[in-house]
Design an enzyme around this catalytic site. Structure first.
Site, PDB file in Angstrom:
ATOM      1  N   GLU A 101      30.579  46.322  27.999  1.00 53.29           N
ATOM      2  CA  GLU A 101      31.330  47.310  28.778  1.00 53.29           C
ATOM      3  C   GLU A 101      32.829  47.072  28.603  1.00 53.29           C
ATOM      4  OE1 GLU A 101      29.592  48.384  32.512  1.00 53.29           O
ATOM      5  OE2 GLU A 101      28.062  46.834  32.374  1.00 53.29           O
TER       6      GLU A 101
ATOM      7  N   GLY B  36      33.002  45.231  32.319  1.00 51.70           N
ATOM      8  CA  GLY B  36      33.727  46.500  32.233  1.00 51.70           C
ATOM      9  C   GLY B  36      35.225  46.303  32.071  1.00 51.70           C
TER      10      GLY B  36
ATOM     11  N   ALA C 241      34.476  41.477  34.321  1.00 51.27           N
ATOM     12  CA  ALA C 241      35.131  42.785  34.296  1.00 51.27           C
ATOM     13  C   ALA C 241      36.645  42.596  34.350  1.00 51.27           C
ATOM     14  CB  ALA C 241      34.667  43.627  35.481  1.00 51.27           C
TER      15      ALA C 241
ATOM     16  N   GLY D 280      48.112  30.524  24.889  1.00 50.38           N
ATOM     17  CA  GLY D 280      49.195  29.754  25.465  1.00 50.38           C
ATOM     18  C   GLY D 280      49.049  29.452  26.943  1.00 50.38           C
TER      19      GLY D 280
ATOM     20  N   SER E  68      38.969  42.679  27.743  1.00 47.47           N
ATOM     21  CA  SER E  68      39.753  42.792  26.514  1.00 47.47           C
ATOM     22  C   SER E  68      39.537  41.584  25.632  1.00 47.47           C
ATOM     23  CB  SER E  68      41.231  42.888  26.923  1.00 47.47           C
ATOM     24  OG  SER E  68      42.097  42.513  25.876  1.00 47.47           O
TER      25      SER E  68
ATOM     26  N   ARG F 145      40.724  31.586  37.954  1.00 49.86           N
ATOM     27  CA  ARG F 145      42.007  31.350  38.612  1.00 49.86           C
ATOM     28  C   ARG F 145      41.708  30.922  40.035  1.00 49.86           C
ATOM     29  NH1 ARG F 145      47.075  32.806  37.366  1.00 49.86           N
ATOM     30  NH2 ARG F 145      46.522  34.554  36.018  1.00 49.86           N
ATOM     31  N   ASN F 146      42.170  29.743  40.405  1.00 51.46           N
ATOM     32  CA  ASN F 146      41.985  29.267  41.775  1.00 51.46           C
ATOM     33  C   ASN F 146      42.595  30.282  42.736  1.00 51.46           C
ATOM     34  OD1 ASN F 146      42.618  27.877  44.305  1.00 51.46           O
ATOM     35  ND2 ASN F 146      41.810  26.060  43.258  1.00 51.46           N
ATOM     36  N   SER F 147      41.766  30.800  43.634  1.00 53.90           N
ATOM     37  CA  SER F 147      42.242  31.920  44.457  1.00 53.90           C
ATOM     38  C   SER F 147      43.193  31.454  45.559  1.00 53.90           C
ATOM     39  CB  SER F 147      41.059  32.706  45.041  1.00 53.90           C
ATOM     40  OG  SER F 147      40.124  31.846  45.667  1.00 53.90           O
TER      41      SER F 147
ATOM     42  N   GLU G 106      36.182  34.404  34.282  1.00 51.98           N
ATOM     43  CA  GLU G 106      36.045  35.087  35.573  1.00 51.98           C
ATOM     44  C   GLU G 106      36.611  36.509  35.516  1.00 51.98           C
ATOM     45  OE1 GLU G 106      37.491  33.311  39.762  1.00 51.98           O
ATOM     46  OE2 GLU G 106      39.109  34.034  38.464  1.00 51.98           O
TER      47      GLU G 106
END
Lengths: 345, 345, 345
Positions: A222, A239, A265, A288, A242, A319-321, A280
């Protein structure tokens, strides 16, 4: 004409009003044809070796059909018979070697080889192909040269019809040339000829596959598979995700995705991934990006560039939220990880 | 044949060269048809109760037309008349109950019910539908079976025509079956049959709506509504935003969006949202994201998992651009919030 | 009829069964036509000045052709001749001034002016255009009114044909009206009439361009150019990137992108960018984002709102992958930057 021949294809195509090839459709190319087949065809079309795209007339189809029949190439014989009487341009493209292509029909034959899964992405020499592919208006009436387009649009209008322009591109959509077995392609406009879809691959509406790229097996796609990117068996692309291509972006690393991976996604990938890796949803990992490596106890090990983790297996990028830091979690102990990270220093 | 009947539809469809149904088009299904209508039809087609997709011949249309007329079903009568003389396959699908579908024509009838807004998403039993939907090549000449495709492509070429393959999928695009009143669908290839678009909904070019999902009222949709996801009145989905589906991703929570919400461009949603919530552009909120709750004074209250905020109203999710932390801002005081957050502990 | 005239076009279009214009195709509008041309046409069609969309009959084409010929307007003469004998609706639209449009044919003429690069985005008055554009079903048989659609779909089915609905929208796709020289448009469904594509622009499959928006020169566009957004020469938009529009989102700032910029894949832009700026892949910069300014030595200078940096050149926006902070790096010293940042205080 000794040794291995690379491939051949009997194609039907389209030319501009000036007589230039716009595209060629090969129903069923023959990979590594035997010498007896080559010899049988050579007598009909005057082939004398090397790589040639030989234009033929409809009148020659009967002889070609006999030549195919003489060496029991039944599929090809059926094609030659189905084409009899056509007024469209025909070509017999014989490639003795996998040299870089020298004509539009050759490029189309090679792109078709990939889409028919006869060769894998990067499996045939496509050097210089862009210069051999004309930019074409792909319409409901087939390929139209850009020069011919405005007058044909106006004439269609005058007759109360629509010349519908679906795409203006050097590449046609794959599905008008081949639909590989065991695939779904929800929006065929998003898969270019030259894409490679493994059996069991579904390209959803938001999915995209460029040429010389694709999946090797079962995949739910997707997201976008850029030119040159290959995705291994069992990997899913969420979805809108990239994968960085090599055509633009100043990046020379060829991105790939191993087996059993998941790109979430709206995620993004700028490094080659090994097997069983996850990025994630919403996270873009570039070469980099500085990432904190966490071991199997969630202990901090070291900050490295994501590019240094290229090809490693069993990684989870997130990424640590709460801190906003990009972390990569592994299933290895700190000691193992340290050894691996410094192995190439 | 007593009590409530579920629905019926007179359809015209396409079969493969083998005789298998590929798809069925129902112009105007009848929801909860009265017993007198059922009885009138039963006499013509031999219906004896239950759920049946009865194939009919063009010759029976005149009698069907009379039967519809006899019970003043004018719309249906007009359809029967418009179809007279056709050589295409016809079916009368009568569903006494909303059981799980048993045939391709039944699935198409149920998907059409949703897209015609006769039932809402999740409003009809679709269990086992995937197995009943063949994978089809959707072309400019209608549905073509994948088995028949290569020869038809070659034959079209030989005649100087293009058999244009738009999609290879189990679902057709909705707009070739129904365009609901008061909607715009900029790229119809991105809305599957079985989508539900409320009056006042615009699906922009980047929007997407899967089956059994959609909007209930006015919405500007430039993002992706995954299978099963329902969006309430007045909510907008920004360009490229993602809603997690339940088909993949290992997530069993059905995502939904309340009324008056905004998902920002390139944002993502992995939890059900209550009314008047906002997710900032570019932020992906998954159920497992740890978010700092801020009260109406911007004071920190507590860190919770985003999934714990499922269904709550008036939330603004954002990533602090200086700390990278995901925060959720509310319009309530710290005391109120603490009570709510712990109410379910 | 003295002084400058704005433009004129001879168009062929489509009407609904009720007689309302659905759309008009102008092959080649004339910008700032001379008075002698206007006078020549006025005699044929009864034009008396001002802005008029004059419906003409096929019978008048011969006289129009003569009138065009009399003033050496050869292109127009060819169009008039190509249209002779048509049974489609025709219109001669003469706009003396660039007033706001007053009819559907006027809006189509103005959108065509932009797409033919005769005027730039924001270069013509489009006030009130939405109310003049009917919502239309764009099909393989051309424009169909939504009222006429269901019966035409059913009738096509009965005949074993498909009325294929590509789009339901107020805007058609540009490529069926004009394909500007030196462009590629991989998926034409994603570029609306009224888009402006500079020579050398490629719109890839994931690219999108709304009306009154576009590129001025060479650009690789794999992201979304919202209504009103203009992109300067040499700027690239990465796959899936977003530019905020002014139609929705409560934002009145018109977003633009200078020359030589790069928006990374899945990035987003909510401020106008000067020349040679970069937004890192995956980062969404809105006007309200607080960003730490770093000087050419990577020293922290000040935290500002991204909107305060509107139009500045040579900026690199990125999210620090270890702190989660949005930073903007410049090529200037801290002293220069402080002066600039406070110049407008």
């Amino acid at each position: 004409m000794s040794g291995n021949n690379f491939c051949l294809g009997l194609g039907i195509g389209t030319k501009s009003s000036k007589g230039d090839w716009l595209e060629v459709y090969y129903t069923k190319p023959v990979f590594e044809p035997c010498n007896s087949l080559i010899r049988a065809l050579a007598g009909v079309v005057g082939y004398e070796g090397g790589n040639q795209a030989i234009e033929i007339s409809s009148d020659q189809l009967a002889d070609l059909s006999k030549a195919f029949g003489a060496v029991n190439a039944q599929d090809q014989q059926e094609i030659a018979e189905a084409l009899q009487g056509t007024e469209q341009p025909l070509v017999l493209c014989i490639l003795q070697d996998d040299d870089k292509p020298a004509s539009t029909p050759e490029v189309y034959l090679k792109l078709t080889l990939i889409s028919q899964r006869i060769v894998q992405p990067h499996g045939t020499n496509l050097d210089g192909m862009f210069g051999l592919l004309p930019n074409v208006a792909w319409t409901n009436e087939g390929a139209v040269s850009l020069e011919d387009l405005p007058m044909r649009q106006l004439q269609a209008r005058a007759q109360g019809k629509l010349l519908d322009v679906h795409s203006v591109d050097k590449f046609p959509k794959m599905a008008n040339y081949v639909v590989p077995a065991g695939t779904r392609i929800a929006a065929t406009s998003r898969v270019r000829l030259g894409a490679h879809l493994g059996e069991g691959t579904t390209i959803m509406h938001e999915g995209f596959v460029n040429f010389n790229a694709g999946t090797l097996g079962t995949s739910m796609v997707e997201g976008r598979i850029s030119a040159g990117v290959v995705v291994g068996e069992g990997s899913d692309l969420g979805g809108g995700c990239s994968t960085m291509g090599t055509l633009s972006g100043g990046n020379n690393v060829v991105i790939s995705v191993g087996e059993g991976c998941l790109l979430g996604a709206n995620a993004g990938l700028g490094i080659p991934l090994g097997d069983r890796c996850t990025v994630e949803a919403g996270l873009y990992v570039t070469g980099g990006s500085k990432v904190m490596v966490l071991d199997d106890q969630n202990q901090e090990v070291e900050v490295v560039k994501a590019g240094d983790l290229a090809g490693q297996t069993d990684l989870l990028f997130r990424r640590n939220s709460q801190t906003g830091r990009i972390e990569v979690k592994t299933n290895k102990s700190a000691i193992q990880l340290n050894e691996e990270l410094h192995a190439n220093n």
